[in-house]
Design a protein around this motif. Structure first.
Motif, PDB file in Angstrom:
ATOM      1  N   PHE A   7       8.250   9.335  -5.633  1.00  0.00           N
ATOM      2  CA  PHE A   7       8.537   8.419  -4.521  1.00  0.00           C
ATOM      3  C   PHE A   7       9.935   8.669  -3.967  1.00  0.00           C
ATOM      4  N   THR A   8      10.909   8.850  -4.863  1.00  0.00           N
ATOM      5  CA  THR A   8      12.284   9.023  -4.416  1.00  0.00           C
ATOM      6  C   THR A   8      12.412  10.205  -3.469  1.00  0.00           C
ATOM      7  N   ARG A   9      11.669  11.279  -3.732  1.00  0.00           N
ATOM      8  CA  ARG A   9      11.821  12.457  -2.874  1.00  0.00           C
ATOM      9  C   ARG A   9      10.886  12.459  -1.665  1.00  0.00           C
ATOM     10  N   LEU A  10       9.939  11.531  -1.613  1.00  0.00           N
ATOM     11  CA  LEU A  10       9.013  11.466  -0.479  1.00  0.00           C
ATOM     12  C   LEU A  10       9.083  10.122   0.249  1.00  0.00           C
ATOM     13  N   GLN A  11       9.501   9.045  -0.463  1.00  0.00           N
ATOM     14  CA  GLN A  11       9.658   7.701   0.102  1.00  0.00           C
ATOM     15  C   GLN A  11       8.344   7.022   0.480  1.00  0.00           C
ATOM     16  N   ASN A  12       7.217   7.690   0.305  1.00  0.00           N
ATOM     17  CA  ASN A  12       5.923   7.142   0.695  1.00  0.00           C
ATOM     18  C   ASN A  12       4.854   7.634  -0.278  1.00  0.00           C
ATOM     19  N   ARG A  13       4.347   6.708  -1.116  1.00  0.00           N
ATOM     20  CA  ARG A  13       3.366   7.112  -2.127  1.00  0.00           C
ATOM     21  C   ARG A  13       2.171   6.175  -2.184  1.00  0.00           C
ATOM     22  N   ASN A  14       1.965   5.371  -1.170  1.00  0.00           N
ATOM     23  CA  ASN A  14       0.882   4.390  -1.226  1.00  0.00           C
ATOM     24  C   ASN A  14      -0.497   5.025  -1.322  1.00  0.00           C
ATOM     25  N   ALA A  15      -0.636   6.271  -0.840  1.00  0.00           N
ATOM     26  CA  ALA A  15      -1.928   6.959  -0.932  1.00  0.00           C
ATOM     27  C   ALA A  15      -1.883   8.067  -1.976  1.00  0.00           C
ATOM     28  N   SER A  16      -0.996   7.927  -2.947  1.00  0.00           N
ATOM     29  CA  SER A  16      -0.869   8.939  -3.992  1.00  0.00           C
ATOM     30  C   SER A  16      -2.187   9.154  -4.738  1.00  0.00           C
ATOM     31  N   THR A  17      -2.471  10.414  -5.022  1.00  0.00           N
ATOM     32  CA  THR A  17      -3.570  10.742  -5.939  1.00  0.00           C
ATOM     33  C   THR A  17      -3.022  11.517  -7.134  1.00  0.00           C
ATOM     34  N   GLY A  18      -1.693  11.440  -7.315  1.00  0.00           N
ATOM     35  CA  GLY A  18      -1.043  12.013  -8.483  1.00  0.00           C
ATOM     36  C   GLY A  18      -0.963  10.987  -9.598  1.00  0.00           C
ATOM     37  N   ILE A  19      -0.233  11.329 -10.653  1.00  0.00           N
ATOM     38  CA  ILE A  19      -0.198  10.457 -11.827  1.00  0.00           C
ATOM     39  C   ILE A  19       0.478   9.125 -11.514  1.00  0.00           C
ATOM     40  N   ASP A  20       1.466   9.131 -10.604  1.00  0.00           N
ATOM     41  CA  ASP A  20       2.140   7.866 -10.287  1.00  0.00           C
ATOM     42  C   ASP A  20       1.246   6.906  -9.512  1.00  0.00           C
ATOM     43  N   ALA A  21       0.026   7.345  -9.162  1.00  0.00           N
ATOM     44  CA  ALA A  21      -0.931   6.419  -8.551  1.00  0.00           C
ATOM     45  C   ALA A  21      -1.315   5.299  -9.508  1.00  0.00           C
ATOM     46  N   ALA A  22      -0.990   5.442 -10.797  1.00  0.00           N
ATOM     47  CA  ALA A  22      -1.209   4.352 -11.753  1.00  0.00           C
ATOM     48  C   ALA A  22      -0.519   3.082 -11.278  1.00  0.00           C
ATOM     49  N   TYR A  23       0.568   3.262 -10.518  1.00  0.00           N
ATOM     50  CA  TYR A  23       1.223   2.103  -9.895  1.00  0.00           C
ATOM     51  C   TYR A  23       0.838   1.976  -8.428  1.00  0.00           C
ATOM     52  N   PHE A  24       0.960   3.061  -7.657  1.00  0.00           N
ATOM     53  CA  PHE A  24       0.846   2.981  -6.203  1.00  0.00           C
ATOM     54  C   PHE A  24      -0.594   2.840  -5.707  1.00  0.00           C
ATOM     55  N   ASN A  25      -1.540   3.539  -6.353  1.00  0.00           N
ATOM     56  CA  ASN A  25      -2.911   3.604  -5.828  1.00  0.00           C
ATOM     57  C   ASN A  25      -3.891   3.863  -6.974  1.00  0.00           C
TER      58      ASN A  25
END
Length: 517
Positions: A7-25
């Motif tokens: 998120f810090t390097r992209l500022q937008n992760r609401n449609a993430s399909t990576g591992i951090d989607a555990a929080y964002f999506n």
């Protein structure tokens, strides 16, 4: 909403399909494939808060107070296990708070209470021009979130998920306000001739002196009772020698009445007794005020904490109309959170009450996101969040209703990532927030203004199983201002506080893939 290095390097992760989607999506996790996945992130966050006040009685007006906020450890840990159409995920991260602030010289609201003393005493005929004090305040706040989700892949285009987050909140406060000193020039209370002295001692000596005067006046009133009891109360005081008073006593009584602002001419003995009784009560009341001031200017120490827990239900869905497009929506319900106050050794500073429960609900949130790949190497991301602040009681009390919110808080942004090589990817993004608070919310201890954040960084595929993310972010805050009504009854001056912030952070994350992505 910065809950991963990505998120810090992209500022937008609401449609993430990576591992951090555990929080964002959470619903988007089904696109990872089968297997076990993990992500470990940390952000080091530093913020500088500046509060300035042009209150005229502060020393060095306009005076600036600087608070340094530090969160050296701001973790984000995520685990995902996918099997077939099911996805199980868990996450741990600070969902609120996340740092501590130190104000080495306190805040305006602390110092103004002391700055009011010299002009208030001067207005009462006690010349005083200076004050000093040792002031320190430190506060820390962290809301840890423990989240679990279950996702289901309905088909290749649509996935859904349901989850919940346990929020464990903790606030801690410590500080002091001590050695409050002033420079009164009023020898009547003692050897006070303009030098700096402890305010509590001056007020204590003033209380002793005024109580003594009150006692003397009461005694004087009582001394006239035998004459009044002999039915001589209607005799003029000037004729008191005719009913047993000596010429010196009459002169002393008349002189004292004049010194106290009365007019002895035409005053009867009964009226003079009533005058002395009233004056005794007046001086007694003044002594009481001096006693209150003495108590208010004693050293104050604060050692208090607040804690509470709450549950956040979470729903999400991810729609992929094509292989290169993901559209995500997530809704987090309001978290009902009540914080119980604990005060150590009675050190609440008149602010914190042991056992008191405060409302600290977290607002519901709606998140929308879009990820689009026009070509394989390029990812474009957009996001929008709305926090339903208007449905939250931010004044913290179930019995007091202060309107502090005019509209819901929103944030939105854009980001892009480009693959330079098979292993190296660079990215940058922007996010903007618009606060919905009104002036009732703003204060030197809590303020909110619009922001713009810029982040950038890179991702590097160390091995087919390990991804590295490194990024930095800087956040600009709009200045905030709040006018205040006059503080002192004899001075109609209004004053203004100005609020400023800047935040920067660096983030490091490692993503681990133990299954086929």
């Amino acid at each position: 909403n910065n809950q991963s290095a990505m998120f810090t390097r992209l500022q937008n992760r609401n449609a993430s399909t990576g591992i951090d989607a555990a929080y964002f999506n959470p619903a988007g996790l089904t696109k990872l494939g089968n297997g076990l996945f993990a992500s470990i992130n940390n952000q080091t966050i530093t913020q500088t808060q500046k509060v300035s006040s042009n209150y005229k009685y502060l020393t060095g007006t306009p005076k600036e107070y600087i608070g340094n906020v530090s969160a050296p450890i701001f973790p984000g840990i995520y685990l995902v296990y996918n099997t077939g159409k099911l996805s199980f995920s868990a996450g741990f991260n600070p969902i609120g708070g996340g740092g501590g602030a130190k104000y080495k010289t306190g805040l305006p609201s602390f110092e103004m209470m002391i700055a009011d003393i010299p002009p208030s005493l001067t207005a009462q005929g006690i010349p005083t021009s200076q004050y000093s004090a040792d002031i320190y305040f430190k506060g820390s706040s962290v809301y840890f979130g423990y989240q679990a989700n279950v996702g289901y892949k309905i088909n290749d285009k649509l996935s859904v998920a349901v989850g919940a987050r346990l929020v464990s909140a903790s606030n801690k406060y410590s500080g002091y306000l001590k050695n409050i000193s002033i420079n009164p020039n009023y020898p009547a209370f003692g050897a006070y001739t303009g030098g700096m002295v402890l305010a509590s001692k001056f007020f204590t000596d003033g209380q002793t002196y005024l109580n003594g005067v009150s006692t003397q006046l009461s005694g004087t009133a009582s001394s006239l009772q035998p004459i009044i009891a002999a039915n001589y109360g209607s005799v003029l005081l000037s004729n008191g020698t005719a009913v047993g008073l000596t010429p010196l006593q009459v002169a002393t009584l008349q002189g004292t009445i004049s010194a106290l602002g009365g007019n002895p001419a035409g005053m009867t003995i009964a009226q003079s007794q009533a005058f002395f009784s009233g004056a005794s009560a007046t001086y007694g009341a003044k002594a009481g005020v001096m006693g209150e001031n003495a108590a208010a200017t004693k050293d104050i120490n604060v050692d208090a904490s607040q804690s509470g827990t709450g549950i956040t239900p979470i729903l999400s869905a991810n729609f992929s109309p094509s292989d290169n497009l993901d559209i995500a929506v997530k809704y987090e319900f309001k978290t009902e959170l009540h914080m119980k106050t604990k005060v150590v050794n009675g050190e609440g500073g008149g602010v914190f009450v042991d056992g008191q429960t405060l409302i600290a609900d977290m607002p519901a949130m709606l998140s929308l996101g879009v990820d689009y790949r026009p070509v394989k190497k390029l990812l474009l991301s957009a996001s929008f969040d709305e926090y339903f602040d208007k449905n939250v009681d931010y004044d913290g009390s179930a019995t007091i209703n202060i309107n502090e919110i005019d509209k819901n808080f929103v944030e939105y942004g854009l980001g892009a990532e480009y693959g330079l090589t098979e292993k190296l990817r660079i990215s940058a993004g922007w996010a903007h927030t618009e606060t919905g608070v009104n002036l009732n919310y703003q204060s030197d201890q809590s303020f909110s203004t619009n922001t713009d954040s810029f982040g950038a960084g890179f991702g590097y595929r160390i091995t087919p199983m390990i991804d590295l993310n490194l990024a930095g972010q800087y956040t600009f805050y709009n200045d905030g201002k709040k006018p205040y009504d006059p503080r002192l009854s004899f001075d109609p001056s209004i004053y203004t506080e100005t609020y400023k912030k800047v935040t920067w952070m660096i983030a490091l994350g490692l993503d681990f893939y133990f299954g086929k992505k």
